[in-house]
Design an enzyme around this catalytic site. Structure first.
Site, PDB file in Angstrom:
ATOM      1  N   LYS A   1     -11.120  12.223  -7.957  1.00 35.96           N
ATOM      2  CA  LYS A   1     -10.328  12.645  -9.115  1.00 35.96           C
ATOM      3  C   LYS A   1     -10.916  13.941  -9.636  1.00 35.96           C
ATOM      4  O   LYS A   1     -12.064  14.265  -9.382  1.00 35.96           O
ATOM      5  CB  LYS A   1     -10.357  11.573 -10.192  1.00 35.96           C
ATOM      6  CG  LYS A   1      -9.685  10.274  -9.722  1.00 35.96           C
ATOM      7  CD  LYS A   1      -9.010   9.550 -10.847  1.00 35.96           C
ATOM      8  CE  LYS A   1      -8.336   8.277 -10.356  1.00 35.96           C
ATOM      9  NZ  LYS A   1      -6.956   8.475  -9.917  1.00 35.96           N
TER      10      LYS A   1
ATOM     11  N   ASP B   1     -10.460   1.782  -5.272  1.00 30.64           N
ATOM     12  CA  ASP B   1      -9.138   2.245  -5.696  1.00 30.64           C
ATOM     13  C   ASP B   1      -8.404   2.967  -4.560  1.00 30.64           C
ATOM     14  O   ASP B   1      -7.188   2.842  -4.425  1.00 30.64           O
ATOM     15  CB  ASP B   1      -9.325   3.189  -6.898  1.00 30.64           C
ATOM     16  CG  ASP B   1      -8.011   3.580  -7.552  1.00 30.64           C
ATOM     17  OD1 ASP B   1      -7.187   2.680  -7.769  1.00 30.64           O
ATOM     18  OD2 ASP B   1      -7.817   4.775  -7.847  1.00 30.64           O
TER      19      ASP B   1
ATOM     20  N   LYS C   1       4.814   6.542   2.516  1.00 32.36           N
ATOM     21  CA  LYS C   1       4.984   8.004   2.481  1.00 32.36           C
ATOM     22  C   LYS C   1       5.524   8.495   3.826  1.00 32.36           C
ATOM     23  O   LYS C   1       5.076   8.051   4.889  1.00 32.36           O
ATOM     24  CB  LYS C   1       3.645   8.697   2.158  1.00 32.36           C
ATOM     25  CG  LYS C   1       3.172   8.441   0.725  1.00 32.36           C
ATOM     26  CD  LYS C   1       1.949   9.262   0.379  1.00 32.36           C
ATOM     27  CE  LYS C   1       1.341   8.823  -0.946  1.00 32.36           C
ATOM     28  NZ  LYS C   1       1.962   9.372  -2.132  1.00 32.36           N
TER      29      LYS C   1
ATOM     30  N   ASP D   1       0.919  -1.143   0.000  1.00 32.12           N
ATOM     31  CA  ASP D   1       0.000   0.000   0.000  1.00 32.12           C
ATOM     32  C   ASP D   1       0.951   1.184   0.000  1.00 32.12           C
ATOM     33  O   ASP D   1       1.559   1.495   1.030  1.00 32.12           O
ATOM     34  CB  ASP D   1      -0.879   0.008   1.253  1.00 32.12           C
ATOM     35  CG  ASP D   1      -1.858   1.173   1.225  1.00 32.12           C
ATOM     36  OD1 ASP D   1      -1.433   2.298   0.877  1.00 32.12           O
ATOM     37  OD2 ASP D   1      -3.039   0.979   1.543  1.00 32.12           O
ATOM     38  N   HIS D   2       1.108   1.832  -1.167  1.00 30.59           N
ATOM     39  CA  HIS D   2       2.224   2.779  -1.261  1.00 30.59           C
ATOM     40  C   HIS D   2       2.059   3.987  -0.326  1.00 30.59           C
ATOM     41  O   HIS D   2       3.031   4.653  -0.003  1.00 30.59           O
ATOM     42  CB  HIS D   2       2.496   3.195  -2.713  1.00 30.59           C
ATOM     43  CG  HIS D   2       1.561   4.221  -3.259  1.00 30.59           C
ATOM     44  ND1 HIS D   2       0.339   3.915  -3.776  1.00 30.59           N
ATOM     45  CD2 HIS D   2       1.666   5.578  -3.375  1.00 30.59           C
ATOM     46  CE1 HIS D   2      -0.271   5.013  -4.181  1.00 30.59           C
ATOM     47  NE2 HIS D   2       0.520   6.046  -3.952  1.00 30.59           N
TER      48      HIS D   2
ATOM     49  N   HIS E   1      -5.784   2.910   0.905  1.00 34.05           N
ATOM     50  CA  HIS E   1      -5.024   4.055   1.434  1.00 34.05           C
ATOM     51  C   HIS E   1      -5.764   4.811   2.545  1.00 34.05           C
ATOM     52  O   HIS E   1      -5.184   5.137   3.583  1.00 34.05           O
ATOM     53  CB  HIS E   1      -4.692   5.032   0.313  1.00 34.05           C
ATOM     54  CG  HIS E   1      -4.099   4.385  -0.910  1.00 34.05           C
ATOM     55  ND1 HIS E   1      -3.170   3.367  -0.837  1.00 34.05           N
ATOM     56  CD2 HIS E   1      -4.301   4.603  -2.237  1.00 34.05           C
ATOM     57  CE1 HIS E   1      -2.837   2.996  -2.064  1.00 34.05           C
ATOM     58  NE2 HIS E   1      -3.514   3.724  -2.931  1.00 34.05           N
TER      59      HIS E   1
END
Ligand SMILES: NC(=O)C1=CN([C@@H]2O[C@H](COP(=O)(O)OP(=O)(O)OC[C@H]3O[C@@H](n4cnc5c(N)ncnc54)[C@H](OP(=O)(O)O)[C@@H]3O)[C@@H](O)[C@H]2O)C=CC1
Ligand SMILES: O=C1O[C@H](COP(=O)(O)O)[C@@H](O)[C@H](O)[C@H]1O
Length: 496
Positions: free
Chosen positions: A343, A238, A185, A180-181, A243
């Site tokens: 978005k 998404d 962070k 989970d990028h 996240h």
């Protein structure tokens, strides 16, 4: 937790000719190499179907680094550690050839059988690859074998469970590193440090002092060329399932007994278990969905989502989600965690705002309009840092109060050295530190929470589009907070 300082391994990238490898993985490995965090004797074996030679692969690696890192050097030496092996991953016989290449790498670079298998491919291949790796003996080495898995990890709980069962036939939970990028962070990792190393915050980090917490992750970009994927995903799957829920878990978890992987994960799991479950009929009270229409973005007129390529002209897919997440435990009972992501919004920003309760009696500000609640803002991106919003005396006579800010900007000082999320995660994976990867229990609980929302949304057609590109989302998201007596704090500059 094994935390080998200068790990030495063969990294196998499945999907090495793809976008993720080029944009994120090669530059991250390069940074680790330049900063000497990985042993100079490393090897990367790339897999894809394109009939590239080693030379073509290496020049692709060099190009990717030149286009993302301004001052790159030693590229020839670096890329000479990259090897390409073209094959279709569904073809079992090719794995034996890969096995022999990996043994050659071990001998050439004196690598003690350590393998990182990085799945940078579409998820439908994950199970097949894992099974073949085990069947053909690629995981049976004297060193360690780890499987790094990209998102999406399933489409809902049943498909995630199926995927998990498949990969668990070949790898144990402690060998699986689910990416989970956001967990890579800098400022997401800082949430725990801010909370657990400051007496000032941890003592008031509960429902007696905090009125609500807001987590926003907004994007300016639209769906770009990912229409096909996004149509089956939407913002809920998404961004929220992974996240946003991970950030909520870090904000809400109890202090772990120790800073160890299992302890931290177990506290996050407890938060997920305490999420207030919803019935489909309650979803509209807690969640708002949106889809962008055409509008102005960064000075240009941009099309609506339904006009994007590979998107149904009647699409019911949400590009925006706002929600009120309740955590029914002793610490958080009654405190809403408002989340939103979308978005084509007004700005690219990920921020957390912790709003503290008003004082029982405020001597200086009698009416609601002149009160300025204390806020702790954690800036995740693009700026990284924290801001504390307090009240102080206005200069001059009288006892007038004005809001002030105490700012700490982490990437102002260290802007060029902030390690990319992927760099940190690859390094952690190589060192065997799984803390910033998601455990199956977190993934499954998060899916089960999100699945109720998707079911409710899939059964009723939405009135889309309901927000203009370049705006901050649908009105209904503002109304959700207004009903509770709150409002979204702006994401650009809070004291305006
Ligand atoms: N791109 C991004 O920024 C992000 C991507 N991800 C995830 O990472 C994964 C990869 O994404 P991305 O790089 O964008 O995808 P791409 O479509 O750009 O790349 C897909 C890769 O898979 C390879 N491939 C496809 N089928 C086969 C096959 N049968 N045998 C061998 N290789 C095959 C392709 O190689 P070839 O064409 O040579 O056959 C290519 O290298 C996905 O799960 C995605 O969700 C997650 C976060 C961000
Ligand atoms: O995982 C994803 O994240 C990106 C946003 O990531 P960020 O690091 O730029 O905030 C999002 O655009 C993409 O749709 C999603 O798959």
């Amino acid at each position: 937790m094994n935390t080998e300082q200068k790990p030495k391994a063969v990294i196998v990238i499945f999907g090495a000719t793809g976008d993720l490898a080029k944009r994120k993985l090669f530059p991250s490995i390069y940074r680790l190499y330049r900063s000497k965090k990985i042993d100079a004797d490393f090897a990367v074996v790339g897999v894809g179907r394109r009939p590239w030679t080693n030379e073509e692969f290496r020049s692709n690696v060099s190009e990717s680094i030149q286009s993302s890192i301004k001052q790159s050097s030693e590229l020839e030496e670096f890329s000479s550690h990259f090897y390409y092996h073209p094959f279709d991953v569904t073809n079992p016989s090719s794995y034996l050839e890969l096995k022999s290449i990996l043994s050659d790498m071990d001998s050439k670079y004196q690598i003690p059988g350590n393998r990182m298998f990085y799945m940078a491919m579409a998820p439908e291949f994950f199970g097949t690859i894992a099974r073949n790796l085990k069947k053909e003996g690629l995981t049976a080495t004297e060193g360690w074998s780890r499987l790094v898995i990209e998102k999406p990890f399933g489409h809902n709980l049943p498909s995630a469970q199926e995927l998990n069962d498949e990969i668990r036939e070949a790898f144990s939970e402690d060998q699986i590193y689910r990416i989970d990028h956001y967990l890579g962070k800098q400022m997401v990792q800082n949430i725990e440090v801010i909370r657990f190393s400051n007496a000032l915050f941890e003592s008031v980090w509960n429902n007696r002092y905090i009125s609500n917490i807001q987590v926003t992750s907004s994007e300016v970009l639209g769906v770009e060329d990912r229409g096909r994927y996004y149509e089956n995903s939407g913002a809920l799957r998404d961004m929220v399932q992974n996240h946003l829920m991970q950030m909520v878990a870090l904000l809400a978890m109890e202090p772990p007994i120790k800073l160890e992987t299992d302890e931290i994960r177990s506290e996050k799991v407890k938060v997920m278990r305490a999420l207030r479950p919803m019935m489909e009929k309650d979803v509209a009270d807690y969640f708002v969905r949106g889809q962008y229409g055409k509008g102005e973005s960064e000075g240009k007129t941009v099309p609506g989502y339904r006009e994007e390529s590979n998107v149904d002209t009647e699409s019911n897919t949400e590009t925006y989600v706002a929600g009120k997440v309740m955590i029914d435990n002793f610490r958080w009972a009654g405190v809403p965690f408002y989340i939103r992501t979308g978005k084509r919004m007004a700005a690219k920003s990920t921020k957390i705002v912790v709003q503290f309760r008003d004082l029982p009696m405020n001597l200086y500000s009698k009416d609601v309009d002149s009160k300025h609640p204390n806020l702790l803002v954690i800036h995740i991106q693009p700026d990284e840092g924290i801001t504390l919003h307090l009240n102080a005396k206005e200069s001059g006579g009288g006892s007038y109060v004005k809001p002030i800010k105490l700012d700490y900007c982490s990437n102002c000082v260290d802007q060029f050295n902030t390690p990319e999320a992927y760099e940190k995660l690859i390094y952690d994976g190589l060192r065997g530190d799984a803390t910033n990867f998601t455990h199956w229990d977190e993934v499954s609980l998060s899916w089960s929470y999100v699945d109720t929302i998707s079911k409710a949304w899939e059964s009723a057609k939405a009135d889309f589009p309901n927000y203009a590109s370049g705006s901050m989302g649908p009105k209904a998201a503002d109304e959700m907070l207004e009903k509770d007596g709150f409002h979204w704090w702006p994401i650009t500059d809070i004291v305006e």
